[in-house]
Design a protein around this motif. Structure first.
Motif, PDB file in Angstrom:
ATOM      1  N   GLY A   1       4.020  15.207   9.412  1.00  0.00           N
ATOM      2  CA  GLY A   1       3.384  14.611  10.579  1.00  0.00           C
ATOM      3  C   GLY A   1       2.275  15.481  11.136  1.00  0.00           C
ATOM      4  N   LEU A   2       2.507  16.805  11.198  1.00  0.00           N
ATOM      5  CA  LEU A   2       1.471  17.716  11.685  1.00  0.00           C
ATOM      6  C   LEU A   2       0.322  17.821  10.687  1.00  0.00           C
ATOM      7  CD1 LEU A   2       3.617  20.601  13.226  1.00  0.00           C
ATOM      8  CD2 LEU A   2       2.321  18.829  14.431  1.00  0.00           C
ATOM      9  N   PHE A   3       0.638  17.755   9.400  1.00  0.00           N
ATOM     10  CA  PHE A   3      -0.416  17.750   8.386  1.00  0.00           C
ATOM     11  C   PHE A   3      -1.317  16.525   8.572  1.00  0.00           C
ATOM     12  CE2 PHE A   3      -2.098  16.610   4.208  1.00  0.00           C
ATOM     13  CZ  PHE A   3      -2.628  17.822   3.770  1.00  0.00           C
ATOM     14  N   ALA A   4      -0.701  15.377   8.804  1.00  0.00           N
ATOM     15  CA  ALA A   4      -1.477  14.152   9.032  1.00  0.00           C
ATOM     16  C   ALA A   4      -2.315  14.265  10.300  1.00  0.00           C
ATOM     17  CB  ALA A   4      -0.535  12.952   9.121  1.00  0.00           C
ATOM     18  N   THR A   5      -1.764  14.913  11.327  1.00  0.00           N
ATOM     19  CA  THR A   5      -2.521  15.123  12.573  1.00  0.00           C
ATOM     20  C   THR A   5      -3.765  15.970  12.318  1.00  0.00           C
ATOM     21  OG1 THR A   5      -0.492  14.982  13.883  1.00  0.00           O
ATOM     22  CG2 THR A   5      -2.399  16.034  14.921  1.00  0.00           C
ATOM     23  N   GLY A   6      -3.617  17.000  11.484  1.00  0.00           N
ATOM     24  CA  GLY A   6      -4.768  17.828  11.129  1.00  0.00           C
ATOM     25  C   GLY A   6      -5.852  17.024  10.436  1.00  0.00           C
TER      26      GLY A   6
ATOM     27  N   VAL B   1       3.474   8.139  -2.724  1.00  0.00           N
ATOM     28  CA  VAL B   1       2.081   7.874  -3.084  1.00  0.00           C
ATOM     29  C   VAL B   1       1.373   7.024  -2.021  1.00  0.00           C
ATOM     30  CG1 VAL B   1       0.578   6.749  -4.765  1.00  0.00           C
ATOM     31  CG2 VAL B   1       2.464   8.204  -5.551  1.00  0.00           C
ATOM     32  N   PRO B   2       1.982   5.901  -1.536  1.00  0.00           N
ATOM     33  CA  PRO B   2       1.306   5.131  -0.475  1.00  0.00           C
ATOM     34  C   PRO B   2       1.076   5.945   0.802  1.00  0.00           C
ATOM     35  CG  PRO B   2       3.046   3.822  -1.485  1.00  0.00           C
ATOM     36  CD  PRO B   2       3.207   5.220  -1.981  1.00  0.00           C
ATOM     37  N   VAL B   3       2.062   6.777   1.170  1.00  0.00           N
ATOM     38  CA  VAL B   3       1.903   7.577   2.387  1.00  0.00           C
ATOM     39  C   VAL B   3       0.813   8.634   2.200  1.00  0.00           C
ATOM     40  CG1 VAL B   3       3.037   9.246   3.911  1.00  0.00           C
ATOM     41  CG2 VAL B   3       4.252   7.187   3.184  1.00  0.00           C
ATOM     42  N   ALA B   4       0.728   9.225   0.999  1.00  0.00           N
ATOM     43  CA  ALA B   4      -0.326  10.192   0.722  1.00  0.00           C
ATOM     44  C   ALA B   4      -1.708   9.539   0.828  1.00  0.00           C
ATOM     45  CB  ALA B   4      -0.136  10.796  -0.667  1.00  0.00           C
ATOM     46  N   ALA B   5      -1.813   8.293   0.343  1.00  0.00           N
ATOM     47  CA  ALA B   5      -3.076   7.554   0.473  1.00  0.00           C
ATOM     48  C   ALA B   5      -3.398   7.295   1.938  1.00  0.00           C
ATOM     49  CB  ALA B   5      -2.993   6.238  -0.298  1.00  0.00           C
ATOM     50  N   LEU B   6      -2.358   6.994   2.733  1.00  0.00           N
ATOM     51  CA  LEU B   6      -2.572   6.762   4.156  1.00  0.00           C
ATOM     52  C   LEU B   6      -3.038   8.036   4.858  1.00  0.00           C
ATOM     53  CD1 LEU B   6      -2.350   5.030   6.727  1.00  0.00           C
ATOM     54  CD2 LEU B   6       0.075   5.676   6.851  1.00  0.00           C
ATOM     55  N   VAL B   7      -2.501   9.177   4.447  1.00  0.00           N
ATOM     56  CA  VAL B   7      -2.874  10.449   5.074  1.00  0.00           C
ATOM     57  C   VAL B   7      -4.361  10.722   4.883  1.00  0.00           C
ATOM     58  CG1 VAL B   7      -2.594  12.954   4.970  1.00  0.00           C
ATOM     59  CG2 VAL B   7      -0.582  11.473   4.980  1.00  0.00           C
ATOM     60  N   ILE B   8      -4.857  10.525   3.674  1.00  0.00           N
ATOM     61  CA  ILE B   8      -6.289  10.771   3.463  1.00  0.00           C
ATOM     62  C   ILE B   8      -7.131   9.710   4.168  1.00  0.00           C
ATOM     63  CG2 ILE B   8      -6.569   9.477   1.297  1.00  0.00           C
ATOM     64  CD1 ILE B   8      -8.328  11.872   0.358  1.00  0.00           C
ATOM     65  N   ALA B   9      -6.570   8.495   4.334  1.00  0.00           N
ATOM     66  CA  ALA B   9      -7.302   7.461   5.075  1.00  0.00           C
ATOM     67  C   ALA B   9      -7.428   7.810   6.547  1.00  0.00           C
ATOM     68  CB  ALA B   9      -6.600   6.116   4.922  1.00  0.00           C
ATOM     69  N   LEU B  10      -6.570   8.709   7.044  1.00  0.00           N
ATOM     70  CA  LEU B  10      -6.636   9.094   8.455  1.00  0.00           C
ATOM     71  C   LEU B  10      -7.952   9.766   8.802  1.00  0.00           C
ATOM     72  CD1 LEU B  10      -3.022  10.433   9.098  1.00  0.00           C
ATOM     73  CD2 LEU B  10      -4.070   8.382  10.081  1.00  0.00           C
TER      74      LEU B  10
ATOM     75  N   ASP C   1       3.232  17.320  -1.864  1.00  0.00           N
ATOM     76  CA  ASP C   1       4.068  18.527  -1.830  1.00  0.00           C
ATOM     77  C   ASP C   1       4.940  18.575  -0.577  1.00  0.00           C
ATOM     78  OD1 ASP C   1       3.149  19.395  -4.235  1.00  0.00           O
ATOM     79  OD2 ASP C   1       1.926  21.050  -3.457  1.00  0.00           O
ATOM     80  N   LEU C   2       4.451  17.952   0.500  1.00  0.00           N
ATOM     81  CA  LEU C   2       5.216  17.926   1.751  1.00  0.00           C
ATOM     82  C   LEU C   2       6.197  16.762   1.807  1.00  0.00           C
ATOM     83  CD1 LEU C   2       2.396  18.869   4.297  1.00  0.00           C
ATOM     84  CD2 LEU C   2       4.264  20.318   3.485  1.00  0.00           C
ATOM     85  N   GLY C   3       6.306  16.010   0.720  1.00  0.00           N
ATOM     86  CA  GLY C   3       7.319  14.958   0.633  1.00  0.00           C
ATOM     87  C   GLY C   3       6.808  13.550   0.801  1.00  0.00           C
ATOM     88  N   ALA C   4       5.498  13.359   0.878  1.00  0.00           N
ATOM     89  CA  ALA C   4       4.955  12.010   1.057  1.00  0.00           C
ATOM     90  C   ALA C   4       5.048  11.221  -0.241  1.00  0.00           C
ATOM     91  CB  ALA C   4       3.507  12.083   1.519  1.00  0.00           C
TER      92      ALA C   4
END
Length: 399
Positions: free
Chosen positions: A103-108, A48-57, A43-46
């Protein structure tokens, strides 16, 4: 609170709420947000690969923070570390809800993973000291099992919140869960280090370097076995849905298979801990890996729902009886002085294995085939069984 002096005086029921309650609540909090993170990232514009990376964080944050977590726990104590982990996780989740910047979402998400490392290490260190050796495996298996129950309940509560209030409501459930875990954890009585024997000088302050130097043999032997165990366990979360898709089963059927395997997983943790306490760690550690290894070797031969269900249930059973195994082995070999540093390194090795297992499966699936990758994971499980059989002491006395 000193550890109980004898197992006859000890009862798990007496410490159930303050010891196991935070694990259940922390699991509910994290379980509520995990399925929603990739959707909110999209929803924030990621992509599919970036969304997978975010949850991997989350996993990356946990891995990178294991050593700092040991320093925090050694400096402030287990109770304060558990409370701080809950508060830090809540702040990370709140950041995810309040921001519209990817970026802030990924930081969270990274902050949630960091808190996971602190919490897991502190609760393991606390239970290791508070529970007598003869009850240790049951306590740590229950600790792991209760966390899994929370992770199982969390997505259902999150789904209900999303249905009524929207995607971000799942993070409300998550924040409530981790704050409740911090509140219950604050009731834990502080532990006292064992007294120094008369005539002995106080031990030198432990550091990460001294821990690595003094315990390198354990890390290079049994620690490698634990790394392999973690690789197999992490891969099991991927192989069931991937193989179900490979043989043409619907996504709903794949979810059902995964859920049934998780149900078996949650049913057997306490009996397995009891066996470890009464018979020894090998009696559970080796069968756990052999069962998972055999199931993964047979999985590429399955062609439909029934056969894949049997393989999935075997994987769930093998993983379930190993609940708390890594924590128990770490507790058995950790020194009373400098325990947090030892467990920090121990958990780091476990997390490295957990990161490498799915990565190796992905590499083999891309270069050879998915069936070859799953079978190779089964062989890793057999290697883990061999390492555990060789390096785990056969007796029940503390190492």
């Amino acid at each position: 609170m000193p550890a109980p002096s004898s197992s006859a005086e000890f009862s798990l029921k007496r410490i159930a709420v303050p010891a196991f309650g935070p694990s259940l609540l922390f699991g509910v909090g994290e379980g509520a947000i995990l399925p929603i993170i990739p959707l909110m990232a999209r929803d924030l514009g990621a992509s599919v690969p970036v969304a997978a990376l975010v949850i991997a964080l989350i996993g990356i944050g946990s891995l990178l923070n294991n050593i700092p977590a040991s320093v925090i726990t050694a400096r402030w104590g287990e109770r304060q570390a558990i409370v701080a982990a809950g508060l830090w996780s809540a702040i990370g989740m709140a950041l995810c809800v309040l921001t519209s910047h990817l970026g802030l979402f990924a930081t969270g998400c990274l902050m949630v993973g960091m808190s996971q490392a602190v919490y897991n290490l502190a609760r393991q260190s606390y239970m290791t000291e508070a529970v007598p050796f003869l009850h240790r495996a049951r306590a740590l298996s229950t600790l792991g099992g209760v966390m899994r129950i929370g992770m199982f309940i969390g997505p259902f509560l999150g789904a209900a919140a999303v249905h009524w209030f929207g995607l971000s409501a799942a993070f409300g459930v998550g924040i409530a869960g981790v704050l409740a875990a911090a509140a219950v954890g604050a009731r834990l009585p502080d532990l006292e280090l064992p007294p120094i024997a008369p005539g002995q000088p106080p031990p030198a302050a432990a550091t990460i370097a001294s821990t690595l130097r003094h315990h390198k043999r354990v890390f290079l032997t049994l620690g490698v076995g634990v790394l392999l165990v973690s690789a197999v366990r992490a891969s099991r979360q991927v192989v069931i849905p991937l193989w179900a898709d490979h043989i043409g089963l619907a996504p709903a059927v794949a979810s059902l298979l995964y859920g049934l395997a998780g149900g078996i997983d949650m049913l057997v943790f306490y009996p397995a801990g009891k066996v470890m306490d009464h018979k020894g760690r090998q009696w559970v550690a080796v069968p756990s890996m052999l069962i998972m290894g055999l199931a993964m070797l047979l999985m590429p031969l399955t062609t439909g729902f029934t056969t894949l269900l049997l393989a999935s249930l075997a994987i769930g059973f093998g993983n379930g009886i190993g609940s708390g195994l890594i924590m128990t082995l770490g507790a058995d070999h950790s020194p009373r002085h400098g325990r947090a540093h030892f467990l920090g390194v121990w958990r780091l090795m476990s997390d490295i294995g957990g990161s490498c297992g799915p990565a190796l499966l992905s590499l083999l699936a891309a270069s050879l085939s998915l069936g070859a990758g799953i079978a190779a994971t089964g062989l890793i499980a057999f290697a883990a069984a061999g390492a555990l059989a060789y390096w785990i002491p056969p007796h029940r006395k503390p190492p």
